[in-house]
Design a protein around this motif. Structure first.
Motif, PDB file in Angstrom:
ATOM      1  N   ALA A 624     -17.356  -5.380  47.438  1.00  0.00           N
ATOM      2  CA  ALA A 624     -18.729  -4.900  47.581  1.00  0.00           C
ATOM      3  C   ALA A 624     -18.734  -3.384  47.570  1.00  0.00           C
ATOM      4  O   ALA A 624     -17.804  -2.737  48.067  1.00  0.00           O
ATOM      5  CB  ALA A 624     -19.348  -5.412  48.886  1.00  0.00           C
ATOM      6  N   GLY A 625     -19.793  -2.816  46.987  1.00  0.00           N
ATOM      7  CA  GLY A 625     -19.860  -1.365  46.902  1.00  0.00           C
ATOM      8  C   GLY A 625     -21.285  -0.859  46.855  1.00  0.00           C
ATOM      9  O   GLY A 625     -22.248  -1.603  47.061  1.00  0.00           O
ATOM     10  N   LYS A 626     -21.411   0.424  46.591  1.00  0.00           N
ATOM     11  CA  LYS A 626     -22.714   1.072  46.504  1.00  0.00           C
ATOM     12  C   LYS A 626     -22.682   2.068  45.353  1.00  0.00           C
ATOM     13  O   LYS A 626     -21.613   2.340  44.779  1.00  0.00           O
ATOM     14  CB  LYS A 626     -23.067   1.774  47.805  1.00  0.00           C
ATOM     15  CG  LYS A 626     -22.073   2.855  48.221  1.00  0.00           C
ATOM     16  CD  LYS A 626     -22.427   3.451  49.570  1.00  0.00           C
ATOM     17  CE  LYS A 626     -21.406   4.525  49.962  1.00  0.00           C
ATOM     18  NZ  LYS A 626     -21.741   5.139  51.286  1.00  0.00           N
ATOM     19  N   GLY A 627     -23.849   2.611  45.012  1.00  0.00           N
ATOM     20  CA  GLY A 627     -23.888   3.563  43.911  1.00  0.00           C
ATOM     21  C   GLY A 627     -25.142   4.410  43.946  1.00  0.00           C
ATOM     22  O   GLY A 627     -26.069   4.163  44.729  1.00  0.00           O
ATOM     23  N   PHE A 658     -16.491   1.769  45.777  1.00  0.00           N
ATOM     24  CA  PHE A 658     -15.956   0.496  46.278  1.00  0.00           C
ATOM     25  C   PHE A 658     -14.721   0.811  47.108  1.00  0.00           C
ATOM     26  O   PHE A 658     -13.857   1.594  46.684  1.00  0.00           O
ATOM     27  CB  PHE A 658     -15.571  -0.434  45.132  1.00  0.00           C
ATOM     28  CG  PHE A 658     -16.736  -1.095  44.435  1.00  0.00           C
ATOM     29  CD1 PHE A 658     -17.060  -2.408  44.712  1.00  0.00           C
ATOM     30  CD2 PHE A 658     -17.492  -0.395  43.505  1.00  0.00           C
ATOM     31  CE1 PHE A 658     -18.122  -3.030  44.070  1.00  0.00           C
ATOM     32  CE2 PHE A 658     -18.550  -0.989  42.852  1.00  0.00           C
ATOM     33  CZ  PHE A 658     -18.874  -2.324  43.140  1.00  0.00           C
ATOM     34  N   ASP A 659     -14.600   0.162  48.253  1.00  0.00           N
ATOM     35  CA  ASP A 659     -13.444   0.424  49.118  1.00  0.00           C
ATOM     36  C   ASP A 659     -12.132   0.076  48.423  1.00  0.00           C
ATOM     37  O   ASP A 659     -11.101   0.710  48.673  1.00  0.00           O
ATOM     38  CB  ASP A 659     -13.570  -0.390  50.408  1.00  0.00           C
ATOM     39  CG  ASP A 659     -14.684   0.134  51.304  1.00  0.00           C
ATOM     40  OD1 ASP A 659     -15.058   1.311  51.139  1.00  0.00           O
ATOM     41  OD2 ASP A 659     -15.182  -0.633  52.153  1.00  0.00           O
ATOM     42  N   GLY A 660     -12.142  -0.929  47.526  1.00  0.00           N
ATOM     43  CA  GLY A 660     -10.901  -1.357  46.880  1.00  0.00           C
ATOM     44  C   GLY A 660     -10.482  -0.506  45.703  1.00  0.00           C
ATOM     45  O   GLY A 660      -9.396  -0.717  45.147  1.00  0.00           O
ATOM     46  N   PHE A 661     -11.309   0.444  45.293  1.00  0.00           N
ATOM     47  CA  PHE A 661     -11.003   1.262  44.123  1.00  0.00           C
ATOM     48  C   PHE A 661     -10.993   2.744  44.484  1.00  0.00           C
ATOM     49  O   PHE A 661     -11.796   3.204  45.297  1.00  0.00           O
ATOM     50  CB  PHE A 661     -12.036   1.047  43.014  1.00  0.00           C
ATOM     51  CG  PHE A 661     -12.020  -0.327  42.412  1.00  0.00           C
ATOM     52  CD1 PHE A 661     -10.876  -0.835  41.816  1.00  0.00           C
ATOM     53  CD2 PHE A 661     -13.155  -1.107  42.430  1.00  0.00           C
ATOM     54  CE1 PHE A 661     -10.865  -2.096  41.253  1.00  0.00           C
ATOM     55  CE2 PHE A 661     -13.158  -2.375  41.869  1.00  0.00           C
ATOM     56  CZ  PHE A 661     -12.007  -2.869  41.277  1.00  0.00           C
ATOM     57  N   ASN A 662     -10.068   3.473  43.870  1.00  0.00           N
ATOM     58  CA  ASN A 662     -10.089   4.938  43.933  1.00  0.00           C
ATOM     59  C   ASN A 662     -10.045   5.475  45.366  1.00  0.00           C
ATOM     60  O   ASN A 662     -10.669   6.488  45.688  1.00  0.00           O
ATOM     61  CB  ASN A 662     -11.336   5.464  43.210  1.00  0.00           C
ATOM     62  CG  ASN A 662     -11.117   6.801  42.552  1.00  0.00           C
ATOM     63  OD1 ASN A 662     -10.072   7.032  41.952  1.00  0.00           O
ATOM     64  ND2 ASN A 662     -12.103   7.678  42.654  1.00  0.00           N
ATOM     65  N   ASP A 663      -9.331   4.753  46.224  1.00  0.00           N
ATOM     66  CA  ASP A 663      -9.196   5.156  47.633  1.00  0.00           C
ATOM     67  C   ASP A 663     -10.544   5.311  48.334  1.00  0.00           C
ATOM     68  O   ASP A 663     -10.699   6.152  49.239  1.00  0.00           O
ATOM     69  CB  ASP A 663      -8.414   6.474  47.741  1.00  0.00           C
ATOM     70  CG  ASP A 663      -6.987   6.350  47.222  1.00  0.00           C
ATOM     71  OD1 ASP A 663      -6.406   5.263  47.410  1.00  0.00           O
ATOM     72  OD2 ASP A 663      -6.475   7.310  46.629  1.00  0.00           O
ATOM     73  N   GLY A 664     -11.512   4.524  47.883  1.00  0.00           N
ATOM     74  CA  GLY A 664     -12.829   4.570  48.513  1.00  0.00           C
ATOM     75  C   GLY A 664     -13.675   5.758  48.114  1.00  0.00           C
ATOM     76  O   GLY A 664     -14.751   5.963  48.679  1.00  0.00           O
TER      77      GLY A 664
END
Length: 800
Positions: A624-627, A658-664
């Motif tokens: 889950a993420g935001k943008g 996203f917490d799982g990508f690019n160190d958050g």
């Protein structure tokens, strides 16, 4: 919730009742030839700011008419402007206003400078209307395409040739609400995105809200595309048929008696019958090389060449019943399907020594098929109760389906001994179904010139099934979900003065799957600074409960599937839109600027790469993420005349976290594009219309592997790993394309002909789609996969 709506309605009614109306007229705007009603046409008093728009069925009520000899001015995109002088005889009854389509023959008609030939880009804040009558004049890959034409607007990306979906102001296609006569359409593509699923011959009106859309719409966080099918002629029968190097199409409409009309339209690809050069180019561009492309055929190796079998069709039908002049009951059907078969096999004889009886036979069989599509029906009863009240009741059913089946088997045998040394298979099944049943009631009340009040109720029951199986027994994911969404809305277009109009609104929604009730405020304002300058702003809060999830599959290709938001695995998507703009308009030109800012939460992705070895815990598969998206849009449009067209420029930025990508840390979205320029031109020369489209876009983001490395284990085994750089940290080359077309319209007997020639990507620019990486070779091999090159096309359509 309903009680709150009733209270709000009462307050607005009290406000509306405080304003006393003046002299008023009522009428209906239709097409002259067919009698087809024209929704959202503009009706105004010439040389004043007094005006209104027709409703869904073409009816209007115009207040504050100064006298019974006033001149009305009526316009609709794609039609010539009509000026009507009122009289005492006409004002006491329903006025029927008949408009004629714009003609390309300059000797037949002098086009008013107030007309809009193809596009009306200032229908409201972030709102545009498109003429399906004129779309055939624009260059296209093969088919006249509604969504490809919408991509030419500012704020909508047009540099993704592999998707007819709309990337609107940093949003993605699944975040758009797409309606066809009240039917929700979940998949808008044919042929893996090269063409959209909507037949322009069947569609009457296309309206797009690029952001901050009104309270009557909900359930998506980006934009709304609302399309209306043709009602069919109540006056006379007509038919049309045509073909190009891609598909056949046919359309017919006929009255039955005085009160019933039927419309039918269909399209079908014909590559099974005629394997044209266009199909071969599309096939090569879509599928490229297969698993056996690097295997050389010899006496020992036999490759069975099977070209991918792919086709599509779509059908539109509408039956309209008009029991009275004020009532219309319609039944609409839409169905479309795509099918792809990529099956292939390989047989290889492997010599062993000098004894042929010991030779091995390697057999690889791949059975792969995909089919997907939409179908739906709707029943609508609309009624113009009186000059002030219009109601609309719709019941609709919609179904989306997608099924991917792949069975890859391998066997190493000794044919002479009828013995199998080794064998195995890898099977994959992905099956996704979305079914919804909806009911909607809309009421429009116009008590006087100051207020247009819209309110309504919405009920949607949605069922979604998703199954992902590997090797017949491993269930990667299985979901069976059902949810009920109910909403009520109200808004008031309130004319505070001759210069200022505001539209406050609110939408109350309940979603039982996550036990959630939300309030979505909406607001827009238009300020007429002068006769030519208009200031505008809008705000809205939006929620989405049905989400398309991208399934990242590195070995077989990524696909997508739909799930319901439960605020557990899949969060409810939320967005806030802010829009500010200004426009300057003269009789022949429009200059428009809008800036936007969108804040999004509840974005979702699905991947197997982060799962713990040996487990398939769903919580490890979803991220889950935001943008946020922000940008600035510019439009310069020549609206009508012998030469028409527009220049559109978008400066945009999209960042996701996203917490799982690019160190958050925030990273560019895949569709992030800083600059995009589009130039559309059309000129009429005698019976010919010549058109060009130029598109330029700066490079989009992608994730680039940094290389391969090996780790030697204690037991002597070696594991290979592929390193990946920053998430979407690299950029593709800039995209550019130039298309041209020429159309000749002429008449022979009772038939009207449209002969068209077009060239897509005239300069054969090899725009990059993505890169393939082969780390099995040393040094590593990087292959650039490009979009479709130069593609000519010819079309012929006949109407009789």
């Amino acid at each position: 919730m309903v009680r709150k709506i009733i209270i709000a309605s009462s307050l607005m009614i009290c406000l509306a009742s405080s304003v006393v109306g003046q002299f008023a007229i009522t009428g209906k705007v239709i097409e002259k030839e067919s009698g087809e009603s024209l929704p959202y046409a503009t009706v105004s008093i010439k040389n004043t700011t007094v005006g209104t728009n027709t409703n869904l069925d073409g009816f209007f009520t115009l207040y504050n008419v100064p006298s019974d000899t006033t001149t009305l001015q009526v316009s609709y995109v794609g039609y010539d402007v009509l000026k009507i002088k009122l009289s005492k005889e006409t004002i006491n009854s329903l006025i029927i206003i008949e408009l004629e389509p714009l003609s390309t023959n300059l000797e037949e008609v002098v086009v008013s400078a107030d007309a809009y030939k193809v596009l009306k880009a200032n229908s409201g804040v972030s709102t545009s209307t498109l003429s399906t009558k004129q779309l055939a004049l624009l260059p296209s890959i093969g088919e006249v395409d509604i969504f490809r034409s919408l991509q030419l607007l500012p704020g909508i990306s047009s540099t993704n040739q592999s998707s007819a979906g709309l990337y609107v102001r940093g949003g993605t296609p699944e975040q758009n609400l797409v309606l066809l006569d009240g039917i929700t359409v979940y998949k808008v593509d044919h042929f893996f995105g090269f063409f959209s699923a909507f037949n322009a011959n069947a569609v009457k009106d296309v309206k797009i809200y690029k952001g901050a859309y009104p309270a009557k719409y909900g359930g998506r966080v980006s934009s709304v595309v609302d399309m209306k099918l043709k009602t069919g002629s109540f006056q006379k029968s007509s038919a049309s048929a045509g073909f190009n190097l891609f598909a056949f199409n046919a359309q017919a409409e006929t009255p039955i008696g005085k009160n019933v009309a039927i419309m039918f339209a269909g399209r079908r690809s014909f590559n099974e019958v005629i394997n044209s050069g266009l199909f071969r180019d599309l096939r090569d561009n879509l599928f490229g090389d297969n698993e056996f492309s690097n295997v050389e055929e010899s006496n020992n190796v036999i490759i069975k060449e099977v070209n991918p079998d792919f086709n599509f069709y779509d059908v539109n039908t509408k039956v309209s019943y008009r029991p009275t002049e004020m009532d219309l009951i319609t039944f609409s059907y839409y169905g479309g399907k795509d099918f792809l078969d990529e099956s292939r096999d390989l047989n290889a004889t492997i010599p062993v020594g000098t004894d042929e009886t010991e030779n091995r036979l390697l057999t690889i069989d791949i059975l792969s098929s995909t089919d997907w599509g939409n179908n739906g029906t709707s029943i609508k009863w609309s009624r113009q109760c009186n000059s002030k009240v219009y109601t609309n009741l719709i019941g609709a059913r919609s179904k989306y389906f997608s099924k991917y089946n792949r069975d890859a088997s391998l066997a190493l045998t000794i044919p002479e001994l009828d013995s199998t040394i080794v064998g195995g298979s890898l099977k994959t099944l992905e099956d996704n179904k979305v079914r919804d049943h909806s009911f909607r009631f809309d009421l429009e009340w116009k008590p006087n010139a100051k207020h247009t009040i819209e309110s309504g109720l919405v009920y949607i029951n949605t069922n979604i099934d998703y199954l992902n199986i590997r090797d017949d027994s491993i269930k990667v994911l299985e979901r069976r979900e059902e949810a009920v969404y109910a909403a009520a809305y109200i808004s008031d277009s309130w004319v505070l003065s001759d210069k200022l109009t505001i539209t406050p609104g609110v939408r109350l929604a309940s979603y039982d799957f996550s036990d959630q009730t939300v309030v979505s405020p909406r607001f827009s304002a238009l300020y007429q600074f002068s006769d030519r300058v208009k200031l505008k702003l809008a705000y809205g809060k939006f929620y989405q409960y049905v989400n398309r999830i991208i399934n990242e599959n590195l070995s077989e290709g990524s696909r997508d599937f739909w799930l319901l938001a439960d605020n557990d695995l899949v969060p409810v998507s939320r967005a806030r839109h802010y829009v500010v703009g200004v426009s300057y308009e003269t009789k022949g030109w429009l200059f428009d600027v809008e800036s936007y800012y969108k804040r999004l939460k509840g974005l979702s992705e699905f991947t197997l790469r982060f799962r713990t070895a040996g487990t398939l815990d769903p919580e490890q598969l979803f991220l889950a993420g935001k943008g946020e998206a922000k940008g600035l849009e510019f439009l310069i449009q020549k609206k009508s005349g012998q030469y028409t067209g527009w220049l559109a420029y978008t400066l945009g930025n999209v960042r996701n976290t996203f917490d799982g990508f690019n160190d958050g840390k925030p990273f560019p979205a895949l569709h992030d594009q800083l600059h995009e320029v589009k130039v559309v031109q059309s000129v009429d020369v005698d019976d010919w219309t010549l058109s060009t489209v130029f598109i330029y876009g700066s490079g989009k983001a992608f994730s680039e592997p940094s290389g391969q490395y090996s780790v030697e284990l204690l037991d002597g085994r070696t594991l290979n790993y592929i390193g990946v750089g920053d998430k979407n940290g690299s950029r593709l080359k800039a995209y550019s394309r130039f298309d041209v077309s020429a159309h000749n319209k002429f008449t022979r007997g009772n038939a009207e002909y449209d002969l068209g020639f077009s060239i897509f990507n005239v300069f054969n620019r090899r725009n990059t789609s993505y890169f393939q990486y082969d780390f099995q070779q040393n040094p590593s091999v990087i292959t650039e996969i490009t979009y479709l090159g130069i593609t000519p096309n010819i079309s012929l359509n006949v109407k009789f």
